[in-house]
Design a protein around this motif. Structure first.
Motif, mmCIF file in Angstrom:
data_model
loop_
_atom_site.group_PDB
_atom_site.id
_atom_site.type_symbol
_atom_site.label_atom_id
_atom_site.label_comp_id
_atom_site.label_asym_id
_atom_site.label_seq_id
_atom_site.Cartn_x
_atom_site.Cartn_y
_atom_site.Cartn_z
ATOM 1 N N UNK A 650 9.883 22.713 -24.006
ATOM 2 C CA UNK A 650 10.138 21.298 -23.743
ATOM 3 C C UNK A 650 11.200 21.169 -22.660
ATOM 4 N N UNK A 651 10.954 20.268 -21.706
ATOM 5 C CA UNK A 651 11.879 20.038 -20.612
ATOM 6 C C UNK A 651 12.140 18.543 -20.478
ATOM 7 N N UNK A 652 13.421 18.184 -20.401
ATOM 8 C CA UNK A 652 13.795 16.795 -20.170
ATOM 9 C C UNK A 652 14.434 16.685 -18.795
ATOM 10 N N UNK A 653 13.901 15.783 -17.986
ATOM 11 C CA UNK A 653 14.434 15.547 -16.647
ATOM 12 C C UNK A 653 14.628 14.050 -16.479
ATOM 13 N N UNK A 654 15.905 13.633 -16.454
ATOM 14 C CA UNK A 654 16.257 12.221 -16.424
ATOM 15 C C UNK A 654 15.581 11.504 -17.596
#
Length: 708
Positions: A650-654
């Motif tokens: 899982x990746x969160x970007x802004x």
């Protein structure tokens, strides 16, 4: 872990008293939502809470959130699996959705409480297994599951402005599933208005051999509107809900869901009292119209079954500080459930000329009062003791069979059963007394012991008491066990009474977090079943099934859980952790030590977890032992051991969060120990008897959520 009242939620902050059994779930991390490090390490007083998860826009059914908290599930429809705690299923667990008690209005429990809320609507999910405090809910012997979506968000301005929103979508390859979700809130300092919605459409999934597991397709949508107002001392919230499930396959039942429409309304009032006391009042209504029939090629013919159910309830709760070191929780609650279950006649068939009336104006009412005392005896010792009394009454009207005439020259068993049922006094009254005692001892700043002792009760549901049919067709329409057998009710059933003893230990250090628990439950008048007949629609012995009648007997259930999390490195490459879990449960009848139905075998999990900033990864290995202790009365199948490897990133970007997962990485074939038998497969080709339902094969899953 966020503190949460047993009966009050945001914005009032109080602590919840929870079972020592729940401590064993304290480190259970779902791969889809890895726990925050601060959540695991910030324990200060080391208060033991029910395992609680904050949702992170997870798509799908609420089941996805609870599996990571130690809850097992008896497989059913795609959004209607029945939870299992401590080896006990269904109504033995009190499931509260936003504090409301929703009853499964179906002879197969195709619409259990958790089916009415999607995962993206849930803000918190809490599991209190075993020794749940009396303030958490009654009429259960296995524990309490509380899912909450009613959490109004307020702004900072005097006028109503945009507050927050998100949209999300997902896809699962194994079942060609499409998932959609959205949420939007506008708010001021005093007013909050929000909408939540979810849509899910799935085909039948494939197993590890690439074969379709027939009759596992479904479609569902959920909607919720919430309005709230508050000032400095009080808050009022109103929530309206609607669900539509046009179809849902049930591979382990003789019927499918062909329609399920529900509407609900909830009103909640909260008030701060003097001296930090609190009062809350909640009023709930939930109504459902449910239809069963056939819609897949494997299940053919016409046999409509229509159910209408309504839940009405209110809860009044007070939290009253009685000094610096003690608190009194008191409450009064009332629940009323009404049910009609009618199977319309099908002219030109044996299902005529009358409508088959299974439950006629059924009623189940509960009135409850409780008191719970919480006391800090010293800086190290804390004690909670509570007593709850419930008066439960059940009743139903007269019934009728499809026909009063002999069937194909044979006596009409259902006509005779209906006549005997109508002549009896059907009202039953039960007095339930629950009592719990919890003691917590702080060994040190990062170690804690907890002991629990409880007496819990559950009264029979309407189907357990009032399912009256005796013929093969009628009895096989009753039962939520997925075993292919038929069931007959018993008006003289007694309530179940469980006595549970538990002990737990928790350690939370800089690198290690460990929790373990052991529990033992003895149940008097456990509602089980005895064989009263059999049937076989084939010429093969493998096609045999039993007809069983609900009966009371004594049983024992016990088990242990162990969870450990070790952080072995934190470098420029990120934070690295290893998670391990072991869970063992046993259940058996007193007489003959026969195994109880659907007891999961030994289960372990080992996971490598990695976090680098907003990038989270997990590689988990799950192993489940051979299931060779099976219930012969229900002709339960044995299952082989199996292991699964799952990958999650899982990746969160802004404001964008993207998750990619591969479940069952090696595409292993396995059978679900709690899945029941594939009735759909048997109806399509009965030469192999009743096989266990297979689990899902390799699935590539992708989801994305954008907050705005």
């Amino acid at each position: 872990m966020a503190a949460n009242s047993a009966y009050l939620s945001h914005p009032f902050k109080t602590s919840v008293i929870s079972s020592s059994l729940a401590i064993a779930m304290g480190l259970s991390l779902a791969p889809q939502a890895m726990a925050d490090d601060s959540e695991l390490a910030n324990i200060e007083r080391l208060e033991v809470h029910g395992q609680q998860t904050e949702n992170r826009n997870t798509l799908g059914s609420a089941e996805n959130l609870l599996k990571g908290q130690g809850v097992d599930f008896s497989e059913a429809g795609g959004v209607s699996a029945l939870p299992i705690l401590n080896g006990m299923m269904g109504d033995r667990i009190k499931v509260l959705v936003d504090g409301a008690d929703i009853t499964a209005s179906c002879a197969n429990q195709m619409n259990p409480p958790l089916s009415y809320i999607s995962a993206n609507q849930v803000t918190t999910a809490e599991v209190i297994a075993g020794v749940s405090p009396v303030s958490a809910g009654g009429d259960n012997i296995a524990g309490v599951i509380k899912v909450s979506s009613l959490n109004p968000k307020f702004g900072e301005s005097d006028s109503i402005k945009w507050n927050s929103g998100d949209i999300s979508t997902g896809y699962r390859s194994v079942s060609d599933t499409l998932l959609l979700g959205t949420h939007a809130t506008v708010a001021s300092k005093n007013i909050s208005l929000s909408y939540q919605g979810a849509y899910e459409d799935a085909n039948s999934y494939k197993d590890g051999n690439g074969d379709k597991v027939i009759d596992t397709l479904y479609r569902a949508q959920n909607h919720a509107l919430t309005a709230a107002w508050r000032d400095e001392t009080q808050e009022v919230a109103i929530k309206l809900t609607h669900q539509n499930i046009p179809f849902q396959g049930f591979a382990n039942q003789y019927m499918d869901m062909t329609d399920n429409k529900s509407y609900g309304a909830l009103a909640r009032y909260q008030l701060k009292l003097d001296d930090d006391g609190e009062f809350s009042a909640q009023f709930n209504w939930h109504g459902v119209k449910h239809e069963m029939g056939f819609f897949t090629p494997e299940k053919t013919g016409k046999m409509p079954m229509n159910t209408e159910g309504d839940d009405y309830s209110y809860q009044l709760h007070w939290r009253l500080p009685m000094g610096d070191d003690s608190t009194l929780l008191v409450g009064q609650e009332f629940y009323s459930y009404q049910l009609d279950d009618v199977w319309p006649a099908v002219p030109g068939t044996m299902m005529a000329p009358n409508d088959y009336i299974n439950i006629n104006d059924g009623e189940r009412r509960r009135a409850a009062v409780y008191g719970e005392w919480q006391q800090d005896l010293s800086p190290s010792w804390w004690l909670s003791a509570g007593v709850r009394f419930e008066y439960v009454t059940t009743n139903t009207g007269e019934v009728q069979a499809y026909s009063d005439m002999p069937m194909m020259g044979m006596p009409n068993m259902d006509a005779a059963a209906a006549l005997a049922f109508n002549e009896m006094d059907r009202e039953r009254n039960d007095d339930l007394i629950d009592a719990t005692l919890l003691a917590r001892y702080q060994l040190s700043a990062n170690q804690q012991l907890e002991f629990g002792l409880a007496r819990k009760n559950r009264a029979p549901n309407l189907y357990e008491r009032y399912s009256w049919g005796r013929g093969t067709m009628a009895t096989t329409m009753i039962g939520w066990y997925g075993d292919g057998n038929g069931y007959v009710g018993n008006p003289d059933l007694k309530p179940e009474t469980a006595h549970t003893l538990s002990a737990a230990y928790k350690y939370n250090g800089d690198s290690w977090q460990v929790s373990t628990t052991a529990w033992y439950t003895t149940v008097t008048d456990y509602i089980d079943a005895e064989v009263i007949g059999s049937f076989n629609r084939t010429s093969s012995a493998d096609g045999k099934r039993n007809i069983l009648q609900f009966t009371n007997l004594d049983a024992n259930l016990y088990g242990a859980r162990f969870n450990a999390l070790y952080q072995f490195a934190e470098t420029s490459t990120g934070k690295w952790q290893v998670l391990g879990k072991v869970n063992v449960t046993r259940g058996e009848r007193d007489e003959g030590n026969e195994p109880l139905y659907q007891i999961k075998p030994l289960q372990t999990e080992l996971a490598l977890q990695h976090q680098l900033g907003n990038w989270e990864n997990s590689l988990s290995w799950q192993w489940v032992a051979t299931k060779d202790r099976v219930d012969d009365r229900r002709l339960e199948n044995e299952t082989d051991s199996y292991s699964l490897l799952n990958l999650n990133s899982s990746m969160k970007w802004q404001d964008l969060t993207v998750t990619f997962a591969v479940n069952n990485l090696f595409d292993s074939y396995y059978e679900l120990p709690l899945g029941g038998v594939s009735v759909a497969e048997f109806k399509a080709d009965n030469t192999n008897g009743f096989n266990q339902i297979a689990g899902a094969g390799r699935s590539f899953e992708l989801s994305a959520s954008y907050a705005f």
